[in-house]
Motif scaffolding. Structure first.
Motif, PDB file in Angstrom:
ATOM      1  N   CYS C 134       0.908  -1.183  -0.024  1.00  0.00           N
ATOM      2  CA  CYS C 134      -0.034   0.097  -0.044  1.00  0.00           C
ATOM      3  C   CYS C 134       0.852   1.007  -0.124  1.00  0.00           C
ATOM      4  N   ALA C 149      -9.191   5.728   4.381  1.00  0.00           N
ATOM      5  CA  ALA C 149      -8.885   6.185   3.075  1.00  0.00           C
ATOM      6  C   ALA C 149      -9.280   4.926   2.138  1.00  0.00           C
ATOM      7  N   GLN C 150      -9.522   5.337   1.044  1.00  0.00           N
ATOM      8  CA  GLN C 150      -9.730   4.539  -0.170  1.00  0.00           C
ATOM      9  C   GLN C 150      -8.414   4.622  -0.996  1.00  0.00           C
ATOM     10  N   THR C 151      -7.678   3.236  -1.161  1.00  0.00           N
ATOM     11  CA  THR C 151      -6.463   3.306  -1.786  1.00  0.00           C
ATOM     12  C   THR C 151      -6.365   2.142  -2.424  1.00  0.00           C
ATOM     13  N   LEU C 152      -4.951   1.675  -2.878  1.00  0.00           N
ATOM     14  CA  LEU C 152      -4.534   0.360  -3.493  1.00  0.00           C
ATOM     15  C   LEU C 152      -3.869  -0.457  -2.345  1.00  0.00           C
ATOM     16  N   ALA C 154      -1.923  -4.075  -2.860  1.00  0.00           N
ATOM     17  CA  ALA C 154      -1.620  -5.446  -3.541  1.00  0.00           C
ATOM     18  C   ALA C 154      -2.313  -5.225  -4.867  1.00  0.00           C
ATOM     19  N   ARG C 155      -2.594  -4.214  -5.512  1.00  0.00           N
ATOM     20  CA  ARG C 155      -2.989  -4.097  -6.664  1.00  0.00           C
ATOM     21  C   ARG C 155      -4.468  -4.253  -6.764  1.00  0.00           C
ATOM     22  N   GLU C 157      -8.164  -2.416  -5.167  1.00  0.00           N
ATOM     23  CA  GLU C 157      -8.970  -1.385  -4.498  1.00  0.00           C
ATOM     24  C   GLU C 157      -9.473  -1.651  -3.199  1.00  0.00           C
ATOM     25  N   ARG C 175     -13.315  -5.664  -1.912  1.00  0.00           N
ATOM     26  CA  ARG C 175     -14.260  -6.039  -2.769  1.00  0.00           C
ATOM     27  C   ARG C 175     -14.377  -7.814  -2.533  1.00  0.00           C
ATOM     28  N   SER C 176     -15.663  -8.377  -2.670  1.00  0.00           N
ATOM     29  CA  SER C 176     -15.671  -9.841  -2.198  1.00  0.00           C
ATOM     30  C   SER C 176     -15.030 -10.616  -3.397  1.00  0.00           C
ATOM     31  N   SER C 177     -15.108 -10.453  -4.498  1.00  0.00           N
ATOM     32  CA  SER C 177     -14.406 -11.191  -5.610  1.00  0.00           C
ATOM     33  C   SER C 177     -12.771 -10.820  -5.522  1.00  0.00           C
ATOM     34  N   PHE C 178     -12.302  -9.862  -4.758  1.00  0.00           N
ATOM     35  CA  PHE C 178     -10.875  -9.856  -4.825  1.00  0.00           C
ATOM     36  C   PHE C 178     -10.420 -10.476  -3.490  1.00  0.00           C
ATOM     37  N   HIS C 181      -7.683 -13.130  -3.513  1.00  0.00           N
ATOM     38  CA  HIS C 181      -6.440 -12.691  -3.908  1.00  0.00           C
ATOM     39  C   HIS C 181      -5.748 -11.930  -2.727  1.00  0.00           C
TER      40      HIS C 181
END
Lengths: 947, 410, 200, 89
Positions: C134, C149-152, C154-155, C157, C175-178, C181
């Protein structure tokens, strides 16, 4: 002779930890704290490699990253090419060999781990020599968040290698105190073995930390954002150019001093010192005191500074002012030098010369500040006549250079310039502090040096053996040739001669080259300038920069809530964007074609289900939602009734189809929009763009709900039957729940939203439940459908079924050059709407052509044949000589279970006017005939969608 | 003396290359930009059309722009007929250029692999291969096992995040040594009496109505009836002074080299999906290019995270590169158009000709551009091969969209 | 409040996260099913005040801040966007309360409880651990308790929240789908702390 | 890696943003009254200056707001924020 050149009880190596290593196959011994170079020198090994073009023997010249000569290949513990012996830390069982300028990559996989760390600080100090330590101390005392990065394994820089005194005590003692104090400050981070190799926009710097071969992480890349930066990167000593200046046994004077004080190693037994400035005298004196015979000091200047004159006199070291070494000789290593008279005003040395025997020649042509990072940060440089070197001019914003890097010569001056830089940096961060209490250095006065670019030699007038860049074997003769060829720009000369392009990127040769060029051109060094400094400062391993972004961490893998079920069924997966989507579900020994035919049949005749959770879903809310959707879709969404669904096309402003999906009106002021799986993020961004920057007056909010819902497509004539078993409370009959309508209800005991839409032409439903019920509802449907032979199907079957219905897939049947009309979807383009994105472009000359490529169907003459997707279409049955005009190409092609033959979709010039025509498609090496048809192959009248 | 490292040395450059004359006050034609395109254009103007009273005006040092900063890939396997025609014409010229210029260009036809990592990339690749073959361009679709035969060090296993599903293969494609190419043209021009004027920046135009009659330069005005712009994105800065806009945007494109390594990589590998392209040059250094940085910029450097991504991709595809070292990074400034195809032809101004928007395809097109642009300038009419590359296409909508199926346009 | 009986995005990775955790150094675990409601409205409008009243605390208007409103938590997500969080199963009630207080004014209230799950990262090494992937400055000086904060990471969001408390605790909303990962990345990044040579 | 000042979230790394090209290119009032030439100007032609350039950025990984700023295209130095919290096209 083992460590024959190692002094007793000297240096900073750990004599209790002997290390065994091999070089070029021979065994040697060194100590913990050695570099490969110091250990080799301790064993009397000077020649390390042969040169790249001329194959001449080459030795160790420097003691750091600037080494132009001593290139080695690491063989053990793991093969690594092109390391400089001067920067390789000695480890036990290390095996290395000399390289003639070219290395070898390992065949086997690198087992080491590399990773990355982000860091932020108020003040980043690059280099922990006297200037760096003073800067860090001062900044730290202000309470600033400080990072100090030092390439070496310990802090101290020159203080460790010169044997100087501070406050009457050894300088390294003060360095130790300074480090101890830094450790007291909670906001200070010390990074040893860490080389800052890049300085980018807005003080973003990248560094590589060498954590050791046995460390959990071998190398770590630091990405540092600093408010203020102090470059205390030191300076590189400049060699001197004379005939045969490349022999083993010829070292930089400062390097010899470092080997003595840092490693307790002397380079030889009898040394000549050749200098143009004061700094080499210290080497002469120190080495003499360490027992090395100093044959003489050759000083290109007319007079010797009194301070050094007396120190040398005390030791009986003879001095030769106003002279120069004109050539060296020896079998390999230098064994003799010739010294000739050369007064400053004379163009070349006299022909008379004295021969002096020696096994070592120490040279110093002055010092080049290490301005690489300053320059990368877009800092200006100027040529300093008194230093005879390029020094930082204006500092870039929030960047300062200090100490030798700023052209400061003495230790005391380095300490104060460092401290001042630290104070200014802290102040720029709004932190006040007084400059650190500094120790006093007994720095003798420094007399100006004589700037010598090359020593013209009577014996070697062309300069064939006057080496400018030893790493590239580029000589003064090569530069002469370049100039003779008309080259004037230093960039052209560099390319002509390959100067400065080797592993060291010209650290020792860059300024020399500029100097020689100016001398030969009779211009001033300032106007010639240097070549550009570019990252990285020193070479960095690919793997270190790749970090952990390997394998599955290379790019995120997105999965749905039903993923594990697909895996359990042994489904192969298709990458769709970042998603993993089940491709098909093979039974027993089925191949893909068999599995897909079975899945297709199941959906056409019974019932199947597909995980379509990957479709993008956007909640659109607000009083102006309808108006907004009318602007971004080609068709009219404002007339859609609540509870109903409409298929929609989106075009870019230039009229090309860019995404599609369904639009459900979920309220008076609310819609749920679906997008393609790959397009979701792009579409949301696109909609936000228009909403925020163009139509900001529209009162609309967009919320992505893609991951909130798990969505299952249930398709086939018996889908209603299956759904009714798990949704007993829902009215599913045609009149209650017609095609293109949606209902909320309870499915398998959970609140669900059910769409009655179909991508296969069959009676079908799309059932959405919150993510965490996806798997449960999926399994409930599978169980309920089991008696009816419900069949899970993947993306391939979905593609076949929609193709039988002539429904295009955006991105497969379109490629960004296709309009709705080209797809035969004029019906989806509103004639009533005044404007929408793309509309204006339809009337452009080329876009309005009626003979554009159009989506059509294609039936191979041989029904068993399946055309290749991407096959090109031509008129002729036999290929004429190229170029052959092409009519279009196959975008989708499959074997159809229901049609019992191969069929395809294609984009064909004026295709819709050519229905019935026979064309020919490339197929392997030959052409096969196919008939152009309408693009809808199955159930044209749409009779099946209601079951 | 032990023998030098084989191949670690390049052929010597000749003893004479070119002189640096003062600009004259007038010429028959002035070419703005002393890069590959400018030099090649001057060369064919002189050779094919007998116009030798030419000046090539270069604001810095000759061939110091993108010519000095590209990864030297040469191929012609483009999708659309228009691009294929021009690039194939160029490739044919490359095949004879070494002899024609009597200069060692180190043109090496070692082939280019364009990898496909998704089913759609496979479809696009097959489409392109079929189109190439019908256009008389050598092209082949290779399944992963064949890819591995062509390039054994490439990781074609399933364990990749985006496995290699196959590749297109153009055997006649390859690489050349950029400096040698530029200098070969420059020496030939010097011999033909063409003035190569360096450190001479064009700052504006002299015009009578809509006719261009000369240029303003940092070394004084120069009169001429024909001004040909071959200055990449800078061309748009110049035409702005005429109120003529060009549909180009300048972006950084980064590349890097490793240290010299013993030969391991027999061909050229390009991957669109994972944004990297790799060859091993004649001396033994690995030459790698990355994707284009997203923002407009004329600074000849890019963002470091682009390099890091490129390295991740490189090590994924070529595990053996793990301990190769990045020696030097740099950035070019590529001018890209909305359809990723170039603009070459006439302008609304009489005597003003434009050639720009080559994006990442400029180097490979060098001789082809020179040939066609020279024809356009000499005849005041585009060569048949560059007719489709006119500015008008943006009005009619007849774009030549090479974004999609053409793979990385490098 | 209704209990959710489904499968949370990281349930299949619970073991992995537990094994990757190092007691008193770095602890990783999913907090499943938290109620999450996206709220959009005009911060200057009267509806903002009404919503604040309904929540029992004014909406956080300063970028990157959050407020505790009774047993709810409100995160600033954008100039006209907030995320209201609470215990699992409260979405229906929160949605209707918020919708009511909009009183027909233009705004949006959307249940997005399934859109993201929450990965808790706790322990003295939490900050360093996150900074492996991050780019944000997570030092308490600039990212103290209650900051979000919204940020990145490990690639991917994510929304980050530093919880109040004595030891560092972060919530990572992904996000659930991420989520898997991210769990895979986290286990890999945490391995260092479990390795003997770095624990000393 | 530029540090880009999001008017809402403050300075963030470039990788959190999505580039939007030239600022201030408005969608034509009535596209259908434009000539094809003028329409093409809107679709495809953008300024490409060396030096100060007004451009759009989206804080894609952050607050998802579009904003515009001026940047020197030669040095990549951000000169100023056009207007802080309202967005130009």
């Amino acid at each position: 002779m083992n460590n024959g050149y190692r002094l007793r009880a000297r240096g900073r190596i750990d004599r209790d930890r002997p290390l065994h290593f091999t070089f070029d196959g021979r065994e040697y011994q060194g100590y913990e704290g050695d570099t490969l170079a110091s250990a080799l020198l301790a064993n009397g090994v000077h020649q390390v490699a042969t040169s790249i073009k001329h194959g001449r023997p080459r030795g160790i010249m420097a003691a750091g990253a600037e080494e132009p000569n001593a290139l080695v290949q690491i063989d053990e513990p793991f093969p690594e090419p092109m390391q400089t012996a001067t920067t390789v830390r000695l480890t036990d069982r290390l095996a290395a060999s000399g390289l003639p300028g070219r290395g070898r990559l390992a065949a086997e996989k690198d087992p080491a781990r590399y990773d990355t760390m982000h860091a932020h600080c108020d003040v980043l100090v690059v280099g922990a020599g006297p200037a760096g330590l003073a800067a860090a101390l001062t900044a730290a005392r202000s309470g600033a968040r400080v990072i100090v990065a030092e390439t070496d394994t310990e802090f101290g820089g020159a203080l460790l290698g010169t044997g100087e005194q501070l406050d009457g005590a050894p300088a390294h003692a003060w360095a130790r105190q300074a480090v101890a104090e830094l450790d007291e400050h909670p906001e200070v981070r010390k990074l040893t073995g860490t080389t800052v190799f890049g300085h980018y926009e807005d003080n973003y710097l990248v560094a590589v930390e060498h954590r050791g071969e046995d460390a959990f992480t071998r190398q770590r890349v630091w990405r540092i954002r600093a408010r203020e930066v102090v470059h205390a990167t030191g300076a590189h000593e400049r060699p001197l150019i004379f005939a045969g200046n490349d022999r083993p046994g010829i070292l930089l004077a400062g390097a010899a001093r470092t080997y003595l004080h840092r490693y307790g190693v002397v380079p030889g037994e009898r040394a000549v010192v050749f200098t143009t400035n004061d700094s080499a005298y210290a080497a002469a004196v120190d080495l003499h005191d360490a027992g090395v015979e100093i044959a003489t000091v050759v000083d290109a200047r007319g007079s010797v500074p009194p301070h050094w004159e007396s120190l040398c006199a005390e030791r009986g070291i003879t001095l030769m002012p106003g002279t120069a070494v004109v050539t060296s000789s020896g079998p390999g290593r230098v064994s003799q030098v010739r010294v000739a008279q050369w007064w400053q005003e004379e163009e070349r040395p006299g022909a008379e010369h004295t021969r002096i025997d020696c096994d070592t020649l120490l040279v110093s042509g002055g010092w080049n500040p290490a301005v690489h990072l300053h320059s990368q940060a877009r800092g200006a440089l100027r040529f300093s006549e008194d230093l005879g070197a390029f020094v930082p001019d204006q500092n870039p914003r929030s960047v300062r250079s200090a100490g030798a890097a700023a052209g400061v010569l003495t230790t005391s001056a380095c300490l104060s310039s460092g401290s001042e830089a630290g104070r200014k940096a802290a102040r720029a961060c709004g932190l006040e502090t007084e400059t650190a209490e500094l120790p006093r250095a007994a720095s003798p006065p420094v007399r100006p040096g004589r700037t010598v670019w090359l020593v013209p030699s009577p014996t070697d007038s062309t300069g064939d053996t006057q080496y400018v860049d030893l790493a590239r074997d580029a000589t003064v003769a090569d530069i002469r040739r370049a100039l003779g060829a008309g080259m004037e720009s230093v960039e052209h000369i560099k390319r002509y001669t390959t100067l400065g392009t080797a592993h060291d990127q010209g650290k020792t040769s860059g300024t020399l080259a500029s100097g020689v060029i100016t001398e030969l051109l009779g211009r001033s060094t300032g106007e010639i300038g240097t070549t550009t400094f570019r990252a990285p400062y020193t070479p960095v391993a690919f793997a270190a920069l790749a970090g952990r972004e390997r394998g599955d961490l290379y790019d995120p893998v997105r999965v749905t809530s039903v993923h594990d079920w697909h895996v359990d069924q042994g489904a192969p997966f298709e990458n769709v964007g970042q998603w993993k989507r089940p491709w098909y579900y093979p039974h027993g020994g089925e191949d893909m074609e068999a599995a897909v035919l079975r899945e297709c049949r199941a959906v056409r005749e019974g019932v199947g289900l597909q995980d379509v959770s990957t479709l993008g879903k956007i909640d659109v809310q607000g009083p102006d939602a309808a108006e907004f959707l009318d602007l971004v879709y080609t068709n009219k969404m404002s007339t859609l009734k609540v509870g109903r669904i409409r298929y929609g096309l989106m075009c870019t402003a230039d009229g090309m189809v860019f995404d599609d999906g369904t639009v459900a009106r979920t309220g008076e002021h609310r819609y749920l929009v679906t997008t393609t799986s790959g397009g979701a993020a792009g579409v949301l961004q696109w909609l936000e763009d228009w909403l925020q920057t163009e139509w900001s007056h529209l009162r609309v909010h967009l919320t992505s709900v893609t991951d909130h819902w798990a969505t299952i497509a249930l398709a086939g004539p018996r889908s209603r039957e299956v759904l009714s078993r798990v949704a007993p409370d829902m009215e599913l009959e045609q009149e209650d729940f017609p095609f293109m309508a949606w209902r909320d209800g309870t499915v398998a005991g959970h609140g669900a939203r059910v769409f009655r839409i179909s991508f296969s032409g069959e009676l079908a439903y799309e059932i959405s439940v919150p993510w965490w019920y996806g798997r449960e509802v999926w399994e409930a449907l599978v169980a309920a459908g089991a008696p009816l032979g419900i069949t899970p199907y993947g993306t391939e079957t979905m593609h076949v079924l929609r193709a039988e219905k002539g429904l295009p897939i955006v991105g497969q049947d379109t490629d960004g050059t296709v309009t709705p009309y080209d797809l035969g979807m004029g019906w989806a383009v509103s004639k009533k709407k005044e404007d929408f994105l793309g509309k204006r472009s339809f009337s452009r000359a080329d876009t309005a052509r009626t003979d554009r490529k159009q989506l059509v169907g294609l039936l191979p003459a041989d029904p068993d044949l399946v055309l290749a997707e991407g096959a090109q279409l031509v008129e002729e049955a036999e290929l004429p000589e190229p170029p052959v005009p092409m009519l279009g190409h196959v975008t989708s092609s499959y074997r159809s279970a229901v049609l019992e033959r191969g069929f395809a979709l294609a984009m064909v010039d004026a295709g819709r006017d050519r229905i019935g025509d026979t064309v020919h498609a490339t197929y392997g090496g030959r052409l096969v005939a196919a008939t152009i048809t309408d693009h809808v192959f199955y159930d044209k009248e749409g009779a099946r969608r209601d079951g | 003396m032990t023998p030098p490292t084989p191949g670690a040395d390049l052929p010597e450059h000749p003893d004479w290359l070119w002189s640096s004359p003062e600009p004259k006050s007038s010429y028959d034609a002035v070419i703005v930009g002393g890069g590959g395109h400018g030099l090649a254009t001057a060369y064919y103007l002189a050779k094919n059309h007998g116009i030798t009273n030419i000046a090539v005006l270069e604001k810095g040092w000759l061939a110091g722009g993108n010519m000095a900063r590209n990864t030297t890939i040469i191929r012609s396997n483009y999708l659309w007929d228009e691009s294929a025609g021009l690039y194939e014409h160029s490739l044919k010229l490359w095949e004879g250029l070494e002899d024609e210029l009597d200069y060692p260009l180190l043109f090496s036809q070692r082939g280019v692999l364009n990898l496909a990592h998704s089913l759609q990339e496979v479809r696009d690749s097959v489409q392109r291969v079929n189109a190439n073959r019908l256009n008389g361009i050598d092209a082949e679709w290779l399944a992963p096992d064949r890819v591995a035969e062509v390039c054994p060090i490439l990781n074609t296993s399933e364990d990749l995040r985006y496995p290699v599903l196959g590749a297109t293969w153009q055997p006649r494609a390859g690489i050349a040594k950029h400096d040698h190419v530029a200098w070969g043209f420059a020496r030939a021009l010097d011999r033909m009496g063409v003035d190569l004027v360096q450190n001479c920046e064009v700052t504006g135009f002299e015009r009578v109505g809509d006719r261009i009659v000369g240029v303003e330069t940092t070394r004084g005005p120069i009169r001429t009836g024909k001004v040909a712009l071959a200055a990449a994105g800078h061309s748009s800065v110049l035409t702005d002074t005429l109120g003529l806009r060009l549909p180009v945007q300048s972006h950084p494109l980064q590349a890097l080299v490793s240290e010299l390594l013993e030969p391991v990589h027999p061909t050229v590998v390009m991957s669109n999906a994972v944004h990297v392209y790799v060859s091993q040059a004649h001396k033994g250094e690995l030459v790698l290019g990355a994707g284009i940085d997203s923002y407009n910029s004329y600074s000849q450097r890019g963002a470091f995270h682009t390099i890091e991504r490129q390295m991740a991709a490189a090590v994924e595809l070529f595990p053996m590169f793990a301990r190769a070292h990045v020696l030097r990074t740099w950035g070019g400034v590529v001018d890209v158009t909305p359809d990723a195809s170039a603009v070459m032809g006439l302008t609304p101004f009489e005597g003003l000709y434009v050639n720009c928007g080559w994006g990442t395809g400029g180097f490979k097109a060098t001789p082809g551009v020179g040939w066609c642009f020279a024809h356009t300038i000499a005849n005041d009419r585009p060569h048949p091969l560059n007719v489709p590359f006119s500015l008008e296409r943006f009005t009619s909508g007849a774009l030549i969209d090479e974004h999609g199926a053409s793979g990385v346009a490098h | 409040m209704a209990e959710i009986r489904g499968e949370s995005p990281l349930a299949p990775r619970a073991k992995l996260l537990a094994e990757a955790s190092v007691p008193d150094v770095l602890e990783l675990g999913e907090i499943p099913f938290l109620t999450q409601v996206a709220l959009r409205l005009d911060p200057e409008g009267a509806e903002a005040a009404r919503v604040g009243a309904a929540l029992g605390a004014p909406l956080p208007l300063a970028p990157g801040t959050s407020v505790v409103a009774g047993d709810l938590l409100v995160l600033w997500m954008g100039p006209d966007e907030w995320l209201v969080m609470g215990e699992q199963g409260r979405a229906p009630e929160v949605v209707s309360a918020l919708t009511r207080s909009l009183e027909g004014e233009h705004g949006a209230v959307v249940d997005v409880s399934g859109q993201r799950t929450t990965l808790e990262v706790a322990g003295p090494r939490a900050e360093e651990f996150l900074n492996k992937g991050c780019p944000l400055d997570l030092h308490p000086f600039s990212f103290g308790p209650g900051r979000c904060a919204q940020t990145l990471l490990a690639r991917t969001e994510v929304a980050l929240l530093r919880r109040h408390g004595t030891t560092p605790v972060f919530w990572v909303l992904v996000r659930s789908s991420f989520a898997r990962h991210l769990a895979g990345w986290a286990a890999d990044a945490a391995a260092e702390y479990g390795a003997r040579d770095t624990l000393a | 890696m530029m540090s880009i000042p999001c008017p809402w979230c403050g300075p963030r790394d470039e990788i959190e943003f999505h580039y939007g090209g030239q600022a201030g290119v408005a969608y034509p009032q009535d596209p259908h009254t434009l000539t094809d030439e003028d329409w093409a100007q809107f679709l495809f032609f953008r300024d490409n200056p060396r030096g100060a350039f007004g451009e759009r950025w989206l804080h894609a990984a952050g607050c998802r707001r579009w904003f515009s700023l001026r940047r020197d295209t030669v040095t990549n130095r951000i000169l100023d924020r056009h207007d802080t919290r309202t967005v130009g096209q």
